[in-house]
Design a protein around this motif. Structure first.
Motif, mmCIF file in Angstrom:
data_model
loop_
_atom_site.group_PDB
_atom_site.id
_atom_site.type_symbol
_atom_site.label_atom_id
_atom_site.label_comp_id
_atom_site.label_asym_id
_atom_site.label_seq_id
_atom_site.Cartn_x
_atom_site.Cartn_y
_atom_site.Cartn_z
ATOM 1 N N LEU B 116 0.827 -1.219 0.000
ATOM 2 C CA LEU B 116 0.000 0.000 0.000
ATOM 3 C C LEU B 116 0.858 1.265 0.000
ATOM 4 N N ALA B 117 1.955 1.230 0.758
ATOM 5 C CA ALA B 117 2.842 2.404 0.806
ATOM 6 C C ALA B 117 3.449 2.658 -0.573
ATOM 7 N N THR B 118 3.845 1.572 -1.235
ATOM 8 C CA THR B 118 4.428 1.711 -2.576
ATOM 9 C C THR B 118 3.395 2.278 -3.535
ATOM 10 N N LEU B 119 2.173 1.770 -3.413
ATOM 11 C CA LEU B 119 1.082 2.270 -4.270
ATOM 12 C C LEU B 119 0.847 3.764 -4.019
ATOM 13 N N ALA B 120 0.861 4.159 -2.753
ATOM 14 C CA ALA B 120 0.641 5.575 -2.408
ATOM 15 C C ALA B 120 1.744 6.453 -3.004
ATOM 16 N N ALA B 141 11.287 3.040 0.817
ATOM 17 C CA ALA B 141 12.509 2.305 0.449
ATOM 18 C C ALA B 141 13.126 1.666 1.700
ATOM 19 N N CYS B 142 13.078 2.411 2.821
ATOM 20 C CA CYS B 142 13.613 1.863 4.079
ATOM 21 C C CYS B 142 12.800 0.647 4.513
ATOM 22 N N LEU B 143 11.472 0.739 4.316
ATOM 23 C CA LEU B 143 10.610 -0.398 4.658
ATOM 24 C C LEU B 143 10.968 -1.624 3.810
ATOM 25 N N TRP B 144 11.212 -1.363 2.524
ATOM 26 C CA TRP B 144 11.598 -2.460 1.625
ATOM 27 C C TRP B 144 12.930 -3.063 2.063
ATOM 28 N N ALA B 145 13.843 -2.178 2.493
ATOM 29 C CA ALA B 145 15.162 -2.662 2.898
ATOM 30 C C ALA B 145 15.056 -3.567 4.120
ATOM 31 N N TYR B 146 14.003 -3.325 4.940
ATOM 32 C CA TYR B 146 13.816 -4.175 6.110
ATOM 33 C C TYR B 146 13.013 -5.400 5.693
ATOM 34 N N ILE B 160 14.176 -0.484 -4.343
ATOM 35 C CA ILE B 160 14.811 0.724 -3.798
ATOM 36 C C ILE B 160 15.261 1.662 -4.923
ATOM 37 N N ALA B 161 15.713 1.079 -6.032
ATOM 38 C CA ALA B 161 16.175 1.921 -7.150
ATOM 39 C C ALA B 161 15.041 2.789 -7.705
ATOM 40 N N PRO B 162 13.886 2.205 -8.087
ATOM 41 C CA PRO B 162 12.808 3.081 -8.586
ATOM 42 C C PRO B 162 12.281 4.052 -7.530
ATOM 43 N N LEU B 163 12.298 3.630 -6.250
ATOM 44 C CA LEU B 163 11.845 4.554 -5.200
ATOM 45 C C LEU B 163 12.821 5.720 -5.051
ATOM 46 N N GLY B 164 14.107 5.408 -5.150
ATOM 47 C CA GLY B 164 15.122 6.470 -5.105
ATOM 48 C C GLY B 164 14.960 7.408 -6.285
#
Lengths: 118, 205
Positions: B116-120, B141-146, B160-164
């Motif tokens: 949901l966060a990614t979608l937002a 991205a931090c959430l994904w890293a965890y 993380i790359a597309p979020l960055g």
């Protein structure tokens, strides 16, 4: 700007005599094109948005008539220059045809003159 | 309000709200003058042209973007499409295989939140204020890293790359076209998550 589309040309030409509001532009464009160009309202505003973004037309005034905003648009210097350039281009294109036709007419007339002895 | 004015305004719904707020009164005024007296609808020619013009505005076709804005829009679209796969993966897993894959419900919730966060972020990237979008993208991205499971390391790092990219683009000043492009992310996420959610589970051996 490349070749201008006819509605765009007549929207700019309609503004040559001074700023006009939306419907007055439609009327003026029809008038100067002998009713050939009858702009629909949606088409007019699409053209005005584009021409304003290109700097050819600018918002001149805004007044409230019958509770609704009425905006008048005017030609900018670059709009007038683009219109003049387009008119010159069309004149040159027309001259290619009219000059050739005049040449042919003259040749035909000379030919008839030779065929008919005095 | 007269019948014709009501019908004109009804037709104007085809334009996006921001455009209507700016131009509706002016266009209605012109439509009423063009229609003349004793009419309850604008002419079919005007109605047709209005619908086409409205769709053009919605599609962003009349907006001339700078070269930088075009590049920004293309990169953003690419990042959103890539993220849609990860978001769909999480939401699809949560929707279709709830409780089967995850050793604990915590992981399921984490995947739901991540999806949901990614979608937002994917939607907000088209509208939101730059700094907020950038902060949200970095937080996601931090959430994904965890990622609690070691075997999901690749899956954790790839988004993380597309979020960055979204975070960087959000901080740039080029204005994007107002268009329906924001729908691409949710649409792709929905279709991909539905197909993943409905696909048969792999053999557990």
């Amino acid at each position: 700007m490349g070749e201008m589309r006819e509605p765009t040309y007549f929207v700019l030409a309609a503004l040559l005599d001074g700023p006009l509001h939306g419907y007055a532009i439609i009327q003026r464009a029809a008038e100067i094109s002998d009713n050939r160009v009858r702009l629909a309202t949606g088409t007019l505003y699409t053209a005005l948005d584009r021409l304003t973004a290109e700097g050819f037309v600018r918002l001149v005034s805004e007044e409230v008539i019958n509770g609704r905003a009425r905006r008048s648009y005017g030609l900018t210097d670059s709009g007038a220059a683009a219109l003049t350039a387009e008119a010159a281009r069309m004149e040159q294109a027309a001259a290619v045809v009219t000059g050739r036709l005049r040449h042919q007419d003259a040749a035909v007339s000379r030919g008839r003159g030779r065929e008919c002895p005095a | 309000m007269t019948a014709i004015e009501r019908h004109c305004r009804w037709l104007l719904v085809v334009y996006p709200r921001w455009y209507r707020e700016e131009r509706a009164d002016e266009i209605v005024d012109t439509l009423l003058e063009a229609a003349g007296p004793n009419r309850s609808w604008p002419s079919s020619k005007d109605a047709r042209a209005l619908i086409l013009a409205g769709l053009r505005v919605r599609a962003g076709m009349q907006q001339r973007l700078t070269a930088g804005a075009n590049v920004k829009q293309a990169l953003l679209l690419a990042a959103v499409l890539l993220l849609a796969e990860y978001s769909a993966s999480d939401l699809g897993i949560v929707g279709g295989e709830w409780g089967r894959i995850f050793p604990s419900m915590l992981f399921a919730w984490l995947n739901l939140v991540l999806g949901l966060a990614t979608l937002a972020v994917m939607v907000g990237a088209w509208f939101g204020p730059g700094r907020i979008v950038a902060a949200a993208a970095i937080a996601t991205a931090c959430l994904w890293a965890y990622q609690p499971s070691d075997n999901q390391l690749d899956r954790a790092i790839q988004p993380i790359a597309p979020l960055g990219c979204i975070a960087i683009l959000a901080l740039r000043r080029e204005r994007l076209a107002r268009s329906w492009l924001w729908l691409v992310g949710p649409a792709r996420t929905s279709s991909a998550s539905l197909s993943r959610g409905s696909s048969p589970p792999p053999d557990s051996g």
